[in-house]
Write an enzyme that holds these catalytic residues in place. Structure first.
Site: not given
Length: 822
Positions: A257-258
């Site tokens: 993700g991030s």
């Protein structure tokens, strides 16, 4: 130039001689660059084992990177090279499960069959021969050659002592082609890499998929489908395909993700840009980041995190610009529904003309048994696939499905990244994106020393316009595309293929002018939702559904992030210290929205009791006060965070999103809706009862501080870890491995990884950067850098980056080594 490098090396040695031993694998070799011309580099190690690699040219720089990565991560790297060579079954057994860092394969056999097919077709060799910009540049190929030579030189000059792979036959030299194959595996992770089991199990009805030996039966995904003779998928039910595809593309359980945010000069203390990058990646296996600084004096100077085996900085900064990436919502593949020849299920019709499938026969050696030989089936659109995640795609006598993944023709990501490292501002970042078009599945967020910002969803996507979808969608596609962005096109019509934009470097993809992009706003932010709200005041619209949805509910992480960063931008006067505080605030948006309602509903339960999902009455009265007093954060000292976490996971698993809230989503107020927890929803009381019963059964107090029960153990030391799960909306994501018998979340599977908070002090001056590799630089438990940064992470601290020469040479931990071929 050689004299200058020699001077740097000797200066470092003079400053630090005989203080502490060299990092494992860094040879104390001060010899001059051999006159015969072998590759070499100078590596200056500073605190936490961070290497600053100086080289004279790109092959030498690649050599230094390959050497230094091997010194820290030889076992992880060797495991990945066994994967892309198709050799896992030979060394680890066909039925064992790979770590899925380089594909979604559920068994070693499935993984090997896929990668053996890539090798059989010469896919990577063909891509390496393509002239730039369609293929990798000469510079990148020099980096690959140097990287392989550096890795091999380290292996030749050292005895591997890491217990994970010491003495193992699969630890062996690599070629530059192996380095390219690893880059290819990363490129197709979002397309073919998601469908490996479905590609390798595909066989025509009635068999004919190939030959055999023990272990040759069809590979099945976990719960993905049932299989008949020859591996043919049986349609179990006529259920909607949407839930299966939403699960496939969801961030809720994703290991990648991030978050990233860039602030413009109007919001900062010195009028220059700021960037906070917080990628969420696996804590073990082949998608770990690794830190370094790479320098060719006068030509290149960049610092950051690289995915293991990569030859360029993936996320980082130089003196003028900083950048980070987030996993994008663009669907990097599509399906073509084939109309088969009634007389032959291995041939299909296009505009009424019969076209035979191409057979790709692959052989995989298996430990303790005969080789497994299989046939894979390919079409003009791509491989035949019989499942995609949990979605069954049956191959019968009339219909089959082929998968189109344009990243199969993309080996350009290293050139994109190299362009970032050489950029002098966000304009240079944008130019690299336009020129190389190499990012397969990420967005880019950047800020520069002049105060400019950039968000761009520039990724390689099949050119599926909404118009093409309307003209060419099959019945299945008319269901899947609006809901998930996966197009299913009519493969019987030649006109139903993704077109080509005039500015695209390869056929079948969107060109850079089509990419959702936002420039020079006070902030740009992304937390793995679509481009729509990169800035909540400047929504991005007008792009096809394949890029991602608009005017739809955002995740709690996106909502919390937008609330935080917009408030920061409005407050102004921002510094890198503010970015570090944002990283470690550990606010739980789900708690802000739902904890008070939960506590009130809990207190109103008759006799303080609730019925669990097992039908047992549970006294939950003590939980009411714990949740009420909880500070709505997931810091290591937060009391009640673990209880709410276990309750929230159970509640959201039972209650559909539409039933969870009393106030529904409003596209005119997407950051603050939906809201107001629906405590009368069926499943609310059971989720609360289950959470209380679960913690009590594990001997965990309901008000236990989170860090006592969310931790990692490194060489026997208990290290508490803050952060929380995706569903709670935590910026500082931590996905723990739940083991109540072991005391709670006793390991981290994925979460915050290479974190950087970068500011600038003016053109040409040293940037002000704070960096952190949460799981530390080495996976070898004998290394001094196995857990040192993990302890910093536990304490909410970061490393003051040493970027400029005077800062590197001033490091009290400085060690300088000269590495070379022999």
């Amino acid at each position: 130039m050689r004299n200058r490098l020699r001077t740097l090396a000797l200066a470092g040695v003079a400053l630090t001689a005989a203080v502490v031993p060299l990092p494992q694998g860094a040879a104390a070799d001060g010899a001059r660059h051999p006159a015969s011309g072998g590759l070499s580099a100078t590596i200056r190690y500073t605190e936490y084992g961070i290497p600053h690699i100086v080289a004279e040219d790109y092959p030498d720089l690649g050599f230094g990177e390959g050497w230094a990565q091997a010194a820290d991560q030889v076992c992880t790297l060797a495991d990945g090279f066994a994967t892309v060579r198709g050799e896992r079954s030979r060394y680890f057994g066909a039925a064992a499960a790979p770590d899925q860092s380089l594909s979604s394969a559920t068994t070693n056999l499935s993984s090997d069959l896929y990668f053996a097919g890539v090798r059989r077709a010469g896919t990577v060799e063909k891509l390496l021969r393509r002239p730039a910009p369609a293929g990798p540049s000469r510079t990148v190929k020099e980096l690959m050659r140097g990287w392989a030579a550096g890795y091999n030189a380290w292996l030749k000059q050292h005895r591997v002592a890491d217990p994970a792979c010491a003495g193992k036959p699969w630890v062996r030299p690599v070629s530059s082609l192996d380095v390219g194959r690893r880059a290819f595996a990363l490129a197709v992770l979002g397309g073919q890499g998601r469908a490996v089991d479905g590609i390798t199990a595909a066989a025509p009805p009635g068999g004919g998929g190939a030959a055999a030996g023990p272990g040759a039966s069809a590979t099945t995904g976990s719960g993905a489908r049932t299989t008949g003779p020859g591996g043919t998928a049986r349609p179990a039910t006529r259920q909607s395909p949407v839930p299966a595809l939403r699960a496939l593309f969801s961030q809720d359980d994703s290991d990648m993700g991030s978050n990233a945010v860039a602030f413009g000069g109007s919001t900062t203390a010195n009028g220059r840009g700021l960037l906070l990058g917080n990628p969420h990646y696996p804590w073990s296996g082949g998608r770990r980041f690794w830190q370094s600084q790479v320098t060719i004096p006068g030509r290149l100077n960049a610092s950051g995190g690289s995915l293991l085996g990569s030859v360029t900085i993936s996320i980082g900064h130089n003196a003028e610009v900083a950048w980070s990436h987030t996993v994008a919502t663009g669907v990097t593949m599509n399906l073509h529904q084939l109309t088969l020849d009634p007389a032959d299920p291995t041939a299909y019709l296009v505009d009424g003309v019969r076209e035979p499938m191409v057979r790709r026969i692959v052989s995989v050696p298996v430990k303790g048994g005969p080789d497994v030989v299989r046939t894979q089936w390919w079409t003009r659109y791509g491989p035949v696939v019989t499942s995609l995640g949990q979605l069954a795609l049956p191959w019968n006598h009339t219909t089959a499905y082929a998968l189109n993944d344009p990243n199969e023709a993309n080996l350009r990501a290293s050139d994109t990244a190299l362009g970032f490292s050489r950029a002098t501002g966000v304009d240079g970042i944008a130019r690299s994106l336009r020129r190389t078009q190499g990012l397969p599945w990420t967005n880019t967020v950047a800020a520069d020393a002049a105060g400019h910002t950039l968000f761009s969803q520039s990724q390689v996507l099949p050119r599926i316009t909404d118009g093409l979808q309307r003209r060419c969608a099959t019945a299945l596609g008319r269901t899947t595309y609006p809901a998930t962005g996966l197009a299913v096109l009519d493969g019987s019509r030649a006109a139903c293929v993704p077109g080509r934009d005039a500015d695209a470097v390869q056929p079948g993809i969107f060109g850079p002018s089509a990419m959702p992009t936002l420039r020079d706003t006070p902030y740009v932010e992304n937390s793995n939702d679509s481009a729509w709200l990169a800035n909540a005041d400047r929504p991005l619209t007008g792009y096809p559904r394949v890029f991602g949805p608009i005017a739809s509910p955002r995740t709690l992480r996106t909502r919390g992030a937008l609330q935080d960063v917009s408030a920061m931008a409005k407050r102004g006067g921002l510094t890198p210290g503010d970015l570090q505080r944002q990283q470690f605030t550990n606010r739980a948006p789900a708690g802000d929205l739902a904890a008070a309602d939960t506590a009130r509903a809990c207190a109103a339960l008759p006799s303080g009791r609730a019925t669990s999902s097992a039908g047992r009455a549970v006294d939950v009265s003590a939980a009411c006060a714990v949740i009420r007093r909880w500070d709505r954060s997931v810091r290591t000292d937060s009391k009640g965070a673990l209880l709410f976490d276990r309750f929230w996971r159970g509640l959201t698993a039972r209650v559909a999103p539409a039933d969870l809230w009393r106030t529904p989503f409003d596209p005119a107020d997407p950051v603050h809706t939906p809201r107001t927890l629906n405590t009368t929803a069926t499943g609310f009381a059971a989720a609360l009862a289950d959470a209380v019963a679960e913690l009590r059964a594990a001997g965990i107090p309901l008000d236990a501080p989170l860090g006592r029960h969310q931790f990692v153990v490194r060489n026997g030391k208990h290290i508490p870890i803050a952060g929380g799960t995706e569903g709670l909306g935590i910026w500082n994501k931590t996905e723990g491995v739940w083991n109540p018998a072991g005391g709670g979340y006793d390991e981290v599977s994925t979460g915050s990884s290479y974190v950087q908070a970068v500011g600038f002090n003016g053109r040409g001056r040293c940037p002000n950067a704070r960096i952190l590799l949460t799981y530390s630089q080495s996976s070898d438990p004998r290394s001094a850098h196995y857990s040192d940064q993990t302890e910093l992470y536990s304490a909410g601290r970061m490393v003051r980056a040493r970027f400029c020469e005077q800062d590197i040479l001033a490091s009290p931990a400085l060690r300088v080594v000269r590495v070379r071929e022999r």
